[in-house]
Write a protein that holds these residues in place. Structure first.
Motif, PDB file in Angstrom:
ATOM      1  N   GLY A 230      16.977  28.391  21.249  1.00 29.92           N
ATOM      2  CA  GLY A 230      18.101  28.465  20.322  1.00 29.92           C
ATOM      3  C   GLY A 230      19.080  27.325  20.463  1.00 29.92           C
ATOM      4  O   GLY A 230      20.244  27.445  20.054  1.00 29.92           O
ATOM      5  N   GLU A 232      19.531  24.330  18.996  1.00 30.95           N
ATOM      6  CA  GLU A 232      20.149  23.772  17.791  1.00 30.95           C
ATOM      7  C   GLU A 232      21.180  24.723  17.202  1.00 30.95           C
ATOM      8  O   GLU A 232      22.245  24.298  16.737  1.00 30.95           O
ATOM      9  N   SER A 233      20.884  26.008  17.241  1.00 35.36           N
ATOM     10  CA  SER A 233      21.835  26.991  16.725  1.00 35.36           C
ATOM     11  C   SER A 233      23.102  27.025  17.563  1.00 35.36           C
ATOM     12  O   SER A 233      24.213  27.152  17.035  1.00 35.36           O
ATOM     13  N   GLU A 236      25.155  23.887  16.762  1.00 31.62           N
ATOM     14  CA  GLU A 236      25.781  24.000  15.447  1.00 31.62           C
ATOM     15  C   GLU A 236      27.012  24.900  15.508  1.00 31.62           C
ATOM     16  O   GLU A 236      28.045  24.601  14.905  1.00 31.62           O
ATOM     17  N   GLY A 325      19.278  32.425  19.632  1.00 34.08           N
ATOM     18  CA  GLY A 325      19.281  31.413  18.582  1.00 34.08           C
ATOM     19  C   GLY A 325      19.570  31.986  17.218  1.00 34.08           C
ATOM     20  O   GLY A 325      20.391  31.453  16.448  1.00 34.08           O
ATOM     21  N   LYS A 329      23.023  31.425  15.009  1.00 36.89           N
ATOM     22  CA  LYS A 329      22.879  30.845  13.673  1.00 36.89           C
ATOM     23  C   LYS A 329      23.519  31.742  12.622  1.00 36.89           C
ATOM     24  O   LYS A 329      24.227  31.260  11.719  1.00 36.89           O
ATOM     25  N   SER A 330      23.315  33.046  12.729  1.00 37.90           N
ATOM     26  CA  SER A 330      23.879  33.984  11.771  1.00 37.90           C
ATOM     27  C   SER A 330      25.404  34.000  11.843  1.00 37.90           C
ATOM     28  O   SER A 330      26.086  34.102  10.819  1.00 37.90           O
ATOM     29  N   THR A 332      27.340  31.473  12.754  1.00 35.39           N
ATOM     30  CA  THR A 332      27.814  30.235  12.132  1.00 35.39           C
ATOM     31  C   THR A 332      27.817  30.361  10.612  1.00 35.39           C
ATOM     32  O   THR A 332      28.787  29.967   9.942  1.00 35.39           O
ATOM     33  N   GLU A 333      26.738  30.903  10.071  1.00 29.42           N
ATOM     34  CA  GLU A 333      26.651  31.077   8.615  1.00 29.42           C
ATOM     35  C   GLU A 333      27.729  32.030   8.108  1.00 29.42           C
ATOM     36  O   GLU A 333      28.343  31.805   7.060  1.00 29.42           O
TER      37      GLU A 333
END
Length: 564
Positions: A230, A232-233, A236, A325, A329-330, A332-333
């Motif tokens: 994870g 990259e997530s 970010e 990860g 990611k979730s 951040t979104e």
């Protein structure tokens, strides 16, 4: 009369060959092993399936190497050992993988079922011994079930947080042959579901809201960030929301040194002053002071693959069970577009932490640059840190010397840090080197050993020579088990500090030379860097024997609660 010619001509397959087919279906490319009569049919099957058989000198090394292989590749590792002492020798490696959440399968031999409870050679109750330190432990009862149960064991490795499984296979079950039609051989990708979960959507929204409105957030990126790949997530999230990030375990290297969101020395300050703290993939164990090192006034969020870990030892305000990860990611979104994610108002907080980092660095700078002899451990680990490249996988194997390195050495890429994990097992170094070089021959491997730690599995340096696996090894040599020595002095006085912890003045450089590697001795700190470079250029397994000050102790050693 019935025509039984089809049955007479049907292809037969042995248990060992079925095991190899199941390993192949899982994507296993290499097994680590020490030979024994109970298990040799697995070797024969591996030859047919194109699986490399790497033989070592001690079963603990085989198990640690399987653990290390899983960490490096993201695929489960596999060790194969014989019955009785072969399996008990591997227990430490399995236990280490269990605490480190590393997916691996140990296959152990067993006496024949026909001799069950008769006192056959090397007969022990392996499954009973392995049950507490594995996610799954069983006996293969029938040859036709051999491949099926290997795949079952791999499936159990990924139930919740990853971990090890164990199978014992009786000798007659392994050697017997059955018709291929009677054996279940699971096919690649057809016997395991995805375990990746993005967590509860409502909890994701709540965490996004907390981070957007936080004034002083901090996040700890633990081993599960790497386990779930994870990276990259995680990057970010911290960059888009402007959150200072700390890393531990295999999470080290998620952000490169020098990144504006990469922090290391100010963690205690941050956790004492933050208003929102997010702990990712790290339990509230001794490394976290069982959660007591987090501010009582902070909003604490814990993200973990294992439901049982969330909220253990310390109450939390929000818990999310899922893949690190996908969860990050979730989040951040969900936070995107909300008042600039709160990012702009955090500059002062990051500046405050950077100042705390600088203060901590300046405090130890004299030791990092020390020209004293014996060499100060801080000087040694500082030289090692300067020596690492973006392709250097760093392995730490030791007590006090590796505690020093944890404060200074900064891997430059994700997945480039390896240590035992929370079991604190000494002796993982050489096996982890073996695993890392077999899995990633393109990478440079740099390993720092305490002299006590190297002694436990050091004879497999010869295995690295035999397989032509070059690495740069450094022994921080103080002729002591120094982490324990400090505790004894603290508890019982200086006059009793040398009981049961003093080692001989061993020239590990000559040991390396004797086994066909490169060795060099260092007593002057100015010679550390040149010696490391010569080891790199040698193209051989190497040991640089560095004599370090036995009276210098890492702050982490002196702060351990067991000594107070």
């Amino acid at each position: 009369m019935p025509d039984d010619s089809r049955d007479q001509n049907e292809q037969l397959i042995s248990g060992g060959h079925l095991v190899a087919k199941a390993l192949k279906a899982e994507g296993v490319e290499v097994i680590y092993t020490l030979c024994g009569g109970h298990i040799i049919d697995i070797y024969d099957g591996c030859v047919d399936e194109g699986i490399e058989v790497v033989d070592v000198r001690h079963e603990q090394v085989a198990a640690h190497a399987a653990d290390g292989y899983a960490r490096i590749t993201g695929k489960p590792g596999c060790a194969v050992v014989t019955a009785g002492p072969g399996t008990t020798d591997a227990v430490t490696g399995v236990a280490n993988a269990f605490r480190a959440e590393s997916p691996m399968l140990l296959i152990g031999g067993q006496g024949a079922l026909t001799q069950h409870k008769m006192g056959s050679l090397q007969d022990l109750p392996h499954v009973d011994m392995m049950n507490p330190i594995t996610k799954f432990a069983a006996t293969v009862p029938d040859t036709a079930r051999a491949a099926d149960m290997v795949s079952m064991a791999f499936r159990e490795c990924y139930h919740g947080a990853p971990g090890p499984s164990f199978l014992e296979i009786p000798r007659d079950v392994l050697d017997a042959k059955v018709p291929v039609s009677k054996a279940r051989v699971p096919q690649t990708g057809a016997y395991r579901a995805s375990t990746r979960s993005a967590g509860d959507p409502e909890a994701i929204e709540k965490l996004a809201d907390l981070l957007v409105h936080a004034e002083k957030p901090a996040i700890l990126l633990g081993s599960q960030v790497w386990t779930t790949r994870g990276t990259e997530s995680a990057i970010e999230l911290v960059r888009s929301l402007n959150i200072p990030a700390y890393m531990n375990g295999a999470g080290r290297g998620t952000l490169p040194p020098g990144d504006p969101h990469h922090f290391q020395l100010s963690r205690r300050y941050a956790f004492s002053n933050a208003d929102v703290i997010v702990i990712v993939g790290t339990p509230f164990d001794f490394r976290m002071g069982y959660g007591k090192r987090l501010s009582a006034n902070a909003t604490v969020v814990q993200i973990d693959l294992d439901y049982r870990t969330v909220g253990k030892n310390r109450d939390i305000d929000l818990g999310i069970v899922g893949d690190a990860g996908l969860v990050l990611k979730s989040v951040t979104e969900a936070a995107t577009g909300r008042v600039n994610g709160g990012a702009s108002k955090r500059k002062e907080w990051l500046d405050e932490l950077r100042a705390a980092e600088q203060t901590a660095l300046e405090k130890r700078l004299p030791s990092l640059k020390s020209d004293s002899s014996p060499i100060h451990p801080y000087r040694l680990v500082s030289e090692i840190n300067d020596f690492l490249t973006e392709d250097s996988i760093y392995i730490g194997d030791g007590g006090d010397i590796v505690t020093f390195s944890g404060q200074v050495v900064q891997p430059k890429s994700p997945g480039h840090w390896m240590d035992p994990g929370p079991l604190g097992t000494l002796g993982v170094g050489i096996p982890f080197v073996l695993a890392a070089k077999k899995a990633r021959p393109d990478k440079e491997v740099v390993a720092l050993f305490g002299d006590g730690a190297f002694s436990l599995t050091g004879w497999d340096f010869e295995t690295l020579v035999r397989y032509n696996l070059p690495f740069v090894g450094i022994v921080g040599n103080n002729s002591s088990m120094n982490q324990i020595r400090y505790g004894q002095a603290a508890k019982y006085g200086k006059e009793r500090e040398r009981v049961g912890n003093t080692l001989g003045d061993v020239h590990y450089d000559k040991f390396a030379q004797m086994l066909g590697g490169y060795g060099e001795e260092v007593r002057d700190p100015a010679d550390i860097g040149p010696a490391l470079r010569r080891a790199r250029e040698s193209g051989k397994p190497s040991l640089i024997n560095v004599w370090v000050d036995p009276d210098a102790y890492a702050p982490g050693t002196m702060n351990q609660t067991m000594y107070k």
